[in-house]
Every structure is written in C-alpha cells, then in structure tokens.
Enzyme design. Structure first.
Site, PDB file in Angstrom:
ATOM      1  N   HIS A  22     -16.552 -27.984  47.177  1.00 56.20           N
ATOM      2  CA  HIS A  22     -15.908 -29.296  47.161  1.00 56.20           C
ATOM      3  C   HIS A  22     -16.970 -30.370  46.956  1.00 56.20           C
ATOM      4  O   HIS A  22     -18.175 -30.096  46.968  1.00 56.20           O
ATOM      5  CB  HIS A  22     -15.131 -29.534  48.461  1.00 56.20           C
ATOM      6  CG  HIS A  22     -13.888 -28.713  48.560  1.00 56.20           C
ATOM      7  ND1 HIS A  22     -12.774 -28.958  47.800  1.00 56.20           N
ATOM      8  CD2 HIS A  22     -13.600 -27.623  49.336  1.00 56.20           C
ATOM      9  CE1 HIS A  22     -11.834 -28.071  48.094  1.00 56.20           C
ATOM     10  NE2 HIS A  22     -12.310 -27.251  49.021  1.00 56.20           N
ATOM     11  N   ASP A  75     -16.952 -35.519  42.514  1.00 55.57           N
ATOM     12  CA  ASP A  75     -15.696 -35.172  41.852  1.00 55.57           C
ATOM     13  C   ASP A  75     -15.418 -36.038  40.631  1.00 55.57           C
ATOM     14  O   ASP A  75     -15.202 -35.536  39.528  1.00 55.57           O
ATOM     15  CB  ASP A  75     -14.525 -35.315  42.826  1.00 55.57           C
ATOM     16  CG  ASP A  75     -14.335 -34.093  43.707  1.00 55.57           C
ATOM     17  OD1 ASP A  75     -15.070 -33.106  43.522  1.00 55.57           O
ATOM     18  OD2 ASP A  75     -13.456 -34.123  44.583  1.00 55.57           O
TER      19      ASP A  75
END
Length: 250
Positions: A122, A152
């Site tokens: 992540h 991200d």
C-alpha cells in the site's frame, strides 16, 4: 481536447489506476473500464467520463472480450502484480502482436522485476521504500504518511499518465506502441529528486522536523489558533517574516 480520439481500456483496480484513467478521460480520451463480474464497480469514485462493462477474466470468453477491445485500443492500463496478465493470456507479447500500436501501461507498487514484484503493498509501504517517508514528520515523532496522496496518486497514477502521454507522442514518430513499467516506489523516488539533490545545501541537513521546509522553522509551519483551528504560515523571505511578526505584535 488534447487526447480526443485516443481509446483507453482500463482494467479496474484501486485508486492509482482509476485516477490515471480519469485524468486521461478528463483530457478527452475515450476510456472503457473493465470491472470484474460481481464487483461493486467504481469503488474509488474516480469513474468520471468513463464507460464500463463487467467481464469474468477467469473464463475464456471474458479474456476474448478484453483481447477484442485491446485490438482496437490505443492504450491498455492494467494494475495487477507481475505475472497476472501473462497467466490470463493477456500479456504484452500477445496483445501487442495483435495490435503493434498498443501502449501497454503497467501500474504497480514495486514494478515488474525484483524480489518485491509479486508482493502486495500500500501507499505507506511504497513511500517507505522510496526513502521519502523518513523525511516526513515532526521532530522526535514517528514518520507519518501524507494521507495516500504521494505514492498512490502522484508517484503512481500521475507518473503513469505522464508515461502514457509520452508514449503516445513517441508513437507519432515510430508508429509503434511500447510497454510502460510504472511503479509507485520509483515514481515517488523520482518525484523526490529535489529532496535528495539539495541535502547538502542547507535545506535538509538536520534530523526530520528540524529543517527549513519540514516544520523546523517558525516561519514555515502550522500553528493552532485561539478558536481551535489551525493556520499555515509560509513566510520564508525575511521581509515577509518581519511583516508577519509586526502584524502579530500590534
């Protein structure tokens, strides 16, 4: 619109991929998102400007649908870990043989090679491996991630978008597509070039939280106000800092 006439097939994933597809759609590309059958659809809420269909990629008929879409597309955007698309018979060797002009964009956390390529992760993991996380936070406290924006969306989704646009431009000269290996660790590290290049010029020589631009200076930080809210102060230049002090002590 700059990307009008560009056809994009986006295989559904989490935030970075959908953001990349949304940016392309915002600038005129025709984006078709391929969802998994039984999924909840646009969970990232980044489907603006896209059309969608649901396909079961575990069935030959579903794979055939994607192959037909890619045979007519300019760009394929896929978010899976290394080896997944090859197992589905949707790897670049197959799709680019059927469509040599196809730009095959792979957007992952760790890239297509190396010991982490098949591992899930992540934003905070990618941010840590890039080295950037070690620089973010208050003095004496643990490092903290700035939401999931940096790895991200900036290092992943936006850098992948840039790669696609550059590949589209290059194709105007070569007439050929190419494979883009965009990943969030390297993308974030690239974004942080200024951070590493200026370590020895007085900006980042002190520990985390004690430097000019990371909260260590009284004229470039945040303060809690009397009403319980917060105020950001950015008075780097001496004349602005002097003016700030003057107005606060009136």
């Amino acid at each position: 619109m700059a990307l009008q006439g560009v056809s994009v097939v986006e295989l559904a994933g989490l935030a970075p991929g959908p953001f990349c597809g949304m940016v392309l759609a915002d600038f005129g590309a025709k984006v078709v998102r391929v969802d998994r059958t039984g999924s909840r659809g646009d969970v990232s809420r980044l489907g603006r400007g896209k059309r969608s269909l649901a396909v079961d990629l575990k069935r030959p008929a579903g794979v055939a649908v994607v192959r037909r879409l890619c045979a007519r597309a300019d760009v394929l955007l896929e978010p899976f870990r290394h080896g997944v698309m090859e197992k589905l018979q949707l790897g670049p060797e197959i799709l680019q043989k059927e469509n040599p002009k196809l730009i095959y964009a792979r957007l992952t956390g760790f890239g297509q090679s190396g010991r982490f390529s098949k591992i899930a992760g992540h934003d905070i993991n990618y941010l840590a491996l890039s080295g950037v996380l070690s620089k973010i936070g208050r003095s004496g406290e643990n490092p903290h991630a700035p939401l999931n924006l940096l790895a991200d969306f900036a290092g992943g989704g936006l850098m992948c978008t840039l790669g696609i646009v550059m590949a589209l431009f290059e194709r105007t000269h070569s007439g050929k597509g190419q494979v883009i290996d965009a990943n969030m660790v390297e993308g974030t590290a690239y974004l942080s070039s200024f951070l590493w290049k200026t370590q020895k010029v007085g900006l980042w020589e002190q520990p985390r939280g004690e430097n000019l631009l990371d909260g260590g200076a009284p004229f470039y930080t945040t303060y809690k106000t009397a009403d319980g809210e917060f105020m950001a102060v950015g008075a780097l230049e001496p004349q602005f800092y002097e003016l700030l002090i003057k107005e606060m002590t009136r």
